[in-house]
Design a protein around this motif. Structure first.
Motif, PDB file in Angstrom:
ATOM      1  N   SER A  18       0.827  -1.209   0.000  1.00  0.00           N
ATOM      2  CA  SER A  18       0.000   0.000   0.000  1.00  0.00           C
ATOM      3  C   SER A  18       0.861   1.258   0.000  1.00  0.00           C
ATOM      4  N   TYR A  19       1.971   1.218   0.722  1.00  0.00           N
ATOM      5  CA  TYR A  19       2.892   2.354   0.736  1.00  0.00           C
ATOM      6  C   TYR A  19       3.437   2.611  -0.669  1.00  0.00           C
ATOM      7  N   GLU A  20       3.835   1.557  -1.375  1.00  0.00           N
ATOM      8  CA  GLU A  20       4.367   1.694  -2.735  1.00  0.00           C
ATOM      9  C   GLU A  20       3.302   2.268  -3.675  1.00  0.00           C
ATOM     10  N   ILE A  21       2.074   1.779  -3.544  1.00  0.00           N
ATOM     11  CA  ILE A  21       0.970   2.272  -4.379  1.00  0.00           C
ATOM     12  C   ILE A  21       0.703   3.745  -4.069  1.00  0.00           C
ATOM     13  N   LYS A  22       0.710   4.089  -2.792  1.00  0.00           N
ATOM     14  CA  LYS A  22       0.470   5.487  -2.391  1.00  0.00           C
ATOM     15  C   LYS A  22       1.537   6.401  -2.978  1.00  0.00           C
ATOM     16  N   TYR A  23       2.784   5.959  -2.949  1.00  0.00           N
ATOM     17  CA  TYR A  23       3.889   6.749  -3.477  1.00  0.00           C
ATOM     18  C   TYR A  23       3.712   7.002  -4.978  1.00  0.00           C
ATOM     19  N   VAL A  24       3.428   5.956  -5.730  1.00  0.00           N
ATOM     20  CA  VAL A  24       3.249   6.090  -7.184  1.00  0.00           C
ATOM     21  C   VAL A  24       2.008   6.930  -7.489  1.00  0.00           C
ATOM     22  N   ALA A  25       0.917   6.698  -6.773  1.00  0.00           N
ATOM     23  CA  ALA A  25      -0.319   7.459  -7.000  1.00  0.00           C
ATOM     24  C   ALA A  25      -0.076   8.948  -6.788  1.00  0.00           C
ATOM     25  N   LYS A  26       0.622   9.289  -5.725  1.00  0.00           N
ATOM     26  CA  LYS A  26       0.888  10.705  -5.409  1.00  0.00           C
ATOM     27  C   LYS A  26       1.681  11.369  -6.528  1.00  0.00           C
ATOM     28  N   LEU A  27       2.633  10.656  -7.107  1.00  0.00           N
ATOM     29  CA  LEU A  27       3.419  11.212  -8.212  1.00  0.00           C
ATOM     30  C   LEU A  27       2.540  11.540  -9.427  1.00  0.00           C
TER      31      LEU A  27
END
Length: 142
Positions: A18-27
């Motif tokens: 979820s952290y990885e997805i959140k990081y990519v989504a924010k970008l």
């Protein structure tokens, strides 16, 4: 770590993914929920009910996310024939492009696992098998 039971391990793995997805989504200026919506819409479309089931979210929660993606011209809604009560969701050209960007970005962020031999092919195959079995359990529970 080896004393952790499978349930705990899966919850921790979910949190880290979820952290990885959140990081990519924010970008890409979307939320993690919108990220999951985009990558879960197949090329041939999906009904809102099926998408909600696939994502394990309420229709009302999904509707808010879909409306935001619709306003960004990332998806379109069409009436499904012959049942005019069903609306099918499709990604637009921009939505399909973003879908590819999201997956590629996530793959690039996680590629170090394979490149540094932290994950080998047999482990990858085991994860795929686990994913398939969990999916089958969902289908069988309906």
């Amino acid at each position: 770590l080896y004393n952790m039971n499978l349930g705990e391990l899966i919850v921790k793995l979910h949190r880290n993914i979820s952290y990885e997805i959140k990081y990519v989504a924010k970008l890409h200026e979307i939320t993690p929920s919108q990220f999951l919506c985009i990558i879960s819409i197949p090329y041939d479309g999906i009904s809102q009910t099926n998408l909600a089931n696939k994502l394990a979210v309420d229709i009302s929660t999904l509707s808010r996310n879909l409306d935001k993606l619709y306003n960004k011209n990332l998806l379109k809604k069409t009436i499904d024939y012959p049942d005019k009560r069903i609306t099918k969701i499709f990604l637009t050209k921009d939505g399909n492009a973003l879908n590819l960007e999201l997956i590629n970005h996530l793959n690039n962020n996680l590629s170090y696992l394979m490149n540094h031999n932290l994950i080998d092919q047999s482990f990858y195959d085991q994860l795929s098998q686990l994913n398939w079995q969990l999916l089958q359990n969902q289908v069988n529970e309906r």
